[in-house]
Design a protein around this motif. Structure first.
Motif, mmCIF file in Angstrom:
data_model
loop_
_atom_site.group_PDB
_atom_site.id
_atom_site.type_symbol
_atom_site.label_atom_id
_atom_site.label_comp_id
_atom_site.label_asym_id
_atom_site.label_seq_id
_atom_site.Cartn_x
_atom_site.Cartn_y
_atom_site.Cartn_z
ATOM 1 N N ALA A 53 0.817 -1.221 0.000
ATOM 2 C CA ALA A 53 0.000 0.000 0.000
ATOM 3 C C ALA A 53 0.849 1.269 0.000
ATOM 4 O O ALA A 53 0.611 2.198 0.761
ATOM 5 C CB ALA A 53 -0.937 0.005 1.204
ATOM 6 N N ASN A 54 1.884 1.287 -0.871
ATOM 7 C CA ASN A 54 2.766 2.459 -1.029
ATOM 8 C C ASN A 54 3.535 2.818 0.237
ATOM 9 O O ASN A 54 4.034 3.940 0.368
ATOM 10 C CB ASN A 54 1.967 3.688 -1.487
ATOM 11 N N SER A 55 3.670 1.894 1.168
ATOM 12 C CA SER A 55 4.337 2.200 2.440
ATOM 13 C C SER A 55 5.856 2.232 2.325
ATOM 14 O O SER A 55 6.531 2.712 3.232
ATOM 15 C CB SER A 55 3.937 1.178 3.511
ATOM 16 N N THR A 56 6.414 1.735 1.200
ATOM 17 C CA THR A 56 7.871 1.767 1.013
ATOM 18 C C THR A 56 8.273 2.530 -0.251
ATOM 19 O O THR A 56 9.442 2.559 -0.599
ATOM 20 C CB THR A 56 8.441 0.334 0.926
ATOM 21 N N ILE A 57 7.311 3.141 -0.920
ATOM 22 C CA ILE A 57 7.601 3.823 -2.185
ATOM 23 C C ILE A 57 8.516 5.022 -1.944
ATOM 24 O O ILE A 57 8.425 5.703 -0.922
ATOM 25 C CB ILE A 57 6.292 4.257 -2.877
ATOM 26 N N THR A 58 9.423 5.276 -2.876
ATOM 27 C CA THR A 58 10.341 6.412 -2.777
ATOM 28 C C THR A 58 9.926 7.500 -3.774
ATOM 29 O O THR A 58 9.087 7.273 -4.647
ATOM 30 C CB THR A 58 11.778 5.979 -3.084
ATOM 31 N N MET A 59 10.546 8.661 -3.654
ATOM 32 C CA MET A 59 10.203 9.775 -4.539
ATOM 33 C C MET A 59 10.485 9.429 -5.997
ATOM 34 O O MET A 59 9.651 9.694 -6.878
ATOM 35 C CB MET A 59 10.979 11.030 -4.130
ATOM 36 N N SER A 60 11.652 8.852 -6.269
ATOM 37 C CA SER A 60 11.994 8.519 -7.660
ATOM 38 C C SER A 60 11.048 7.465 -8.224
ATOM 39 O O SER A 60 10.696 7.512 -9.407
ATOM 40 C CB SER A 60 13.438 8.003 -7.720
ATOM 41 N N HIS A 61 10.640 6.525 -7.388
ATOM 42 C CA HIS A 61 9.690 5.488 -7.822
ATOM 43 C C HIS A 61 8.356 6.126 -8.191
ATOM 44 O O HIS A 61 7.750 5.796 -9.223
ATOM 45 C CB HIS A 61 9.520 4.461 -6.696
ATOM 46 N N TYR A 62 7.888 7.064 -7.382
ATOM 47 C CA TYR A 62 6.609 7.709 -7.659
ATOM 48 C C TYR A 62 6.712 8.609 -8.896
ATOM 49 O O TYR A 62 5.759 8.704 -9.686
ATOM 50 C CB TYR A 62 6.157 8.520 -6.442
ATOM 51 N N ILE A 63 7.854 9.254 -9.070
ATOM 52 C CA ILE A 63 8.077 10.054 -10.283
ATOM 53 C C ILE A 63 8.024 9.157 -11.522
ATOM 54 O O ILE A 63 7.413 9.504 -12.535
ATOM 55 C CB ILE A 63 9.436 10.791 -10.203
ATOM 56 N N TYR A 64 8.657 7.994 -11.420
ATOM 57 C CA TYR A 64 8.627 7.025 -12.532
ATOM 58 C C TYR A 64 7.195 6.583 -12.828
ATOM 59 O O TYR A 64 6.788 6.503 -13.994
ATOM 60 C CB TYR A 64 9.490 5.817 -12.191
ATOM 61 N N ASN A 65 6.431 6.301 -11.771
ATOM 62 C CA ASN A 65 5.045 5.870 -11.974
ATOM 63 C C ASN A 65 4.235 6.925 -12.715
ATOM 64 O O ASN A 65 3.397 6.599 -13.569
ATOM 65 C CB ASN A 65 4.377 5.572 -10.624
ATOM 66 N N ASN A 66 4.469 8.186 -12.411
ATOM 67 C CA ASN A 66 3.730 9.259 -13.082
ATOM 68 C C ASN A 66 4.223 9.501 -14.502
ATOM 69 O O ASN A 66 3.484 10.065 -15.317
ATOM 70 C CB ASN A 66 3.827 10.552 -12.271
ATOM 71 N N SER A 67 5.464 9.103 -14.781
ATOM 72 C CA SER A 67 6.023 9.317 -16.126
ATOM 73 C C SER A 67 5.742 8.137 -17.052
ATOM 74 O O SER A 67 5.306 8.328 -18.194
ATOM 75 C CB SER A 67 7.533 9.536 -16.034
ATOM 76 N N PHE A 68 6.009 6.910 -16.564
ATOM 77 C CA PHE A 68 5.942 5.741 -17.440
ATOM 78 C C PHE A 68 5.120 4.590 -16.856
ATOM 79 O O PHE A 68 4.798 3.645 -17.576
ATOM 80 C CB PHE A 68 7.366 5.210 -17.712
ATOM 81 N N GLY A 69 4.817 4.655 -15.571
ATOM 82 C CA GLY A 69 4.198 3.495 -14.926
ATOM 83 C C GLY A 69 2.691 3.438 -15.039
ATOM 84 O O GLY A 69 2.074 2.472 -14.609
#
Length: 299
Positions: free
Chosen positions: A248-264
């Motif tokens: 439930a996004n409890s370990t997500i990092t900033m770069s991971h979330y940026i990636y999700n918004n760009s390509f994920g």
């Protein structure tokens, strides 16, 4: 009296310096500063990559970040890793470097290689190895159950607190040897006679470490601290490959979330992702500046 024509020696030296610096300066401007400017301009836009328009109001993407609960959580997770992992890793690196710099230690080359080897492992590979080790049916669970430390297999990667601990352990394992090499190089530049003089004066190992080793390694410590902060704030592979940001996004990092918004996701949001990336850049710059100012002992 006739004046000599041409440039003076100092002017020629300055001109030669600029000529040698020009290729690198141009490359840095093209490869680093221009993308930063483009990223900032993109952060002020919205829409798909084929049809991006200026957003209204102009800084909407930046205000949106601080209303985004997942992004705020990613900031908290990233700084949690930073605060816990970086000090432990750097302390271990200094202690290992001190130990492996011992002149009387046998097989120093072998031990140094063993400590350094983890950072030669590919990021994706080592993340998948740790994912396998800490899986519910993995080796760690098997050992802990066999030793009767656990009654049954535990879902390390499916629980928020333990998943974060696994990421921290993985980071320490991967990067301690990398930082140790810098400290080892710094220690080898310290004259051994300094330690011998301290020993004659009656200083024990602990006093020698704090009174001689740490002060003389201060520039190296600051450098590794800045690099570690930079790397941790851009942490990506571990979040993606170890836990996929969960549970439930409890370990997500900033770069991971940026990636999700760009390509994920199915709809790329490059404007919002660029705004978040620019914030990461600002955080890295601020923390690096603070470290340099704190470590600057010049009058």
């Amino acid at each position: 009296m006739e004046k000599k024509k041409g440039m003076g020696l100092v002017a020629k030296q300055k001109a030669a310096g600029w000529i040698y610096l020009a290729p690198a300066t141009i490359l840095i401007a093209i490869m680093s500063f221009w993308p930063m400017i483009q990223a900032f301009l993109t952060s002020l836009k919205t829409g798909s990559s084929a049809n991006m328009q200026w957003v209204e109001p102009i800084f909407y993407n930046y205000t949106r970040m601080f209303q985004d609960k997942i992004f705020l959580r990613s900031i908290g997770n990233t700084f949690f890793y930073l605060i816990i992992q970086v000090p432990i890793m750097l302390v271990l690196a200094i202690l290992l470097a001190q130990l492996l710099n011992n002149r009387d230690l046998r097989f120093k080359g072998f031990f140094r290689t063993c400590v350094f080897l983890p950072c030669a492992t590919a990021l994706v590979s080592y993340a998948l190895i740790f994912k396998s080790l800490f899986a519910t049916q993995g080796l760690i669970n098997t050992i802990l159950v066999d030793l009767h430390i656990l009654k049954e297999n535990y879902n390390f990667l499916g629980t928020s607190a333990s998943a974060k601990v696994v990421i921290i352990i993985a980071l320490i394992w991967r990067w301690t040897g990398y930082n140790m090499v810098f400290y080892l190089a710094g220690l080898q530049n310290i004259e051994y006679s300094v330690y011998e003089a301290a020993k004659i004066d009656g200083a024990n190992g602990w006093k020698t470490f704090w009174g001689i080793t740490v002060p003389l390694l201060k520039p190296t410590i600051i450098m590794t601290f800045i690099m570690s902060i930079n790397g941790t704030l851009q942490l990506f592979d571990e979040s993606v490959n170890l836990t996929n940001g969960g549970p439930a996004n409890s370990t997500i990092t900033m770069s991971h979330y940026i990636y999700n918004n760009s390509f994920g996701t199915s709809v790329a949001n490059f404007g919002y992702a660029s705004a978040m990336a620019f914030l990461v850049f600002i955080l890295v710059a601020i923390l690096a500046f603070i470290n340099m100012k704190v470590g600057d002992t010049r009058d």
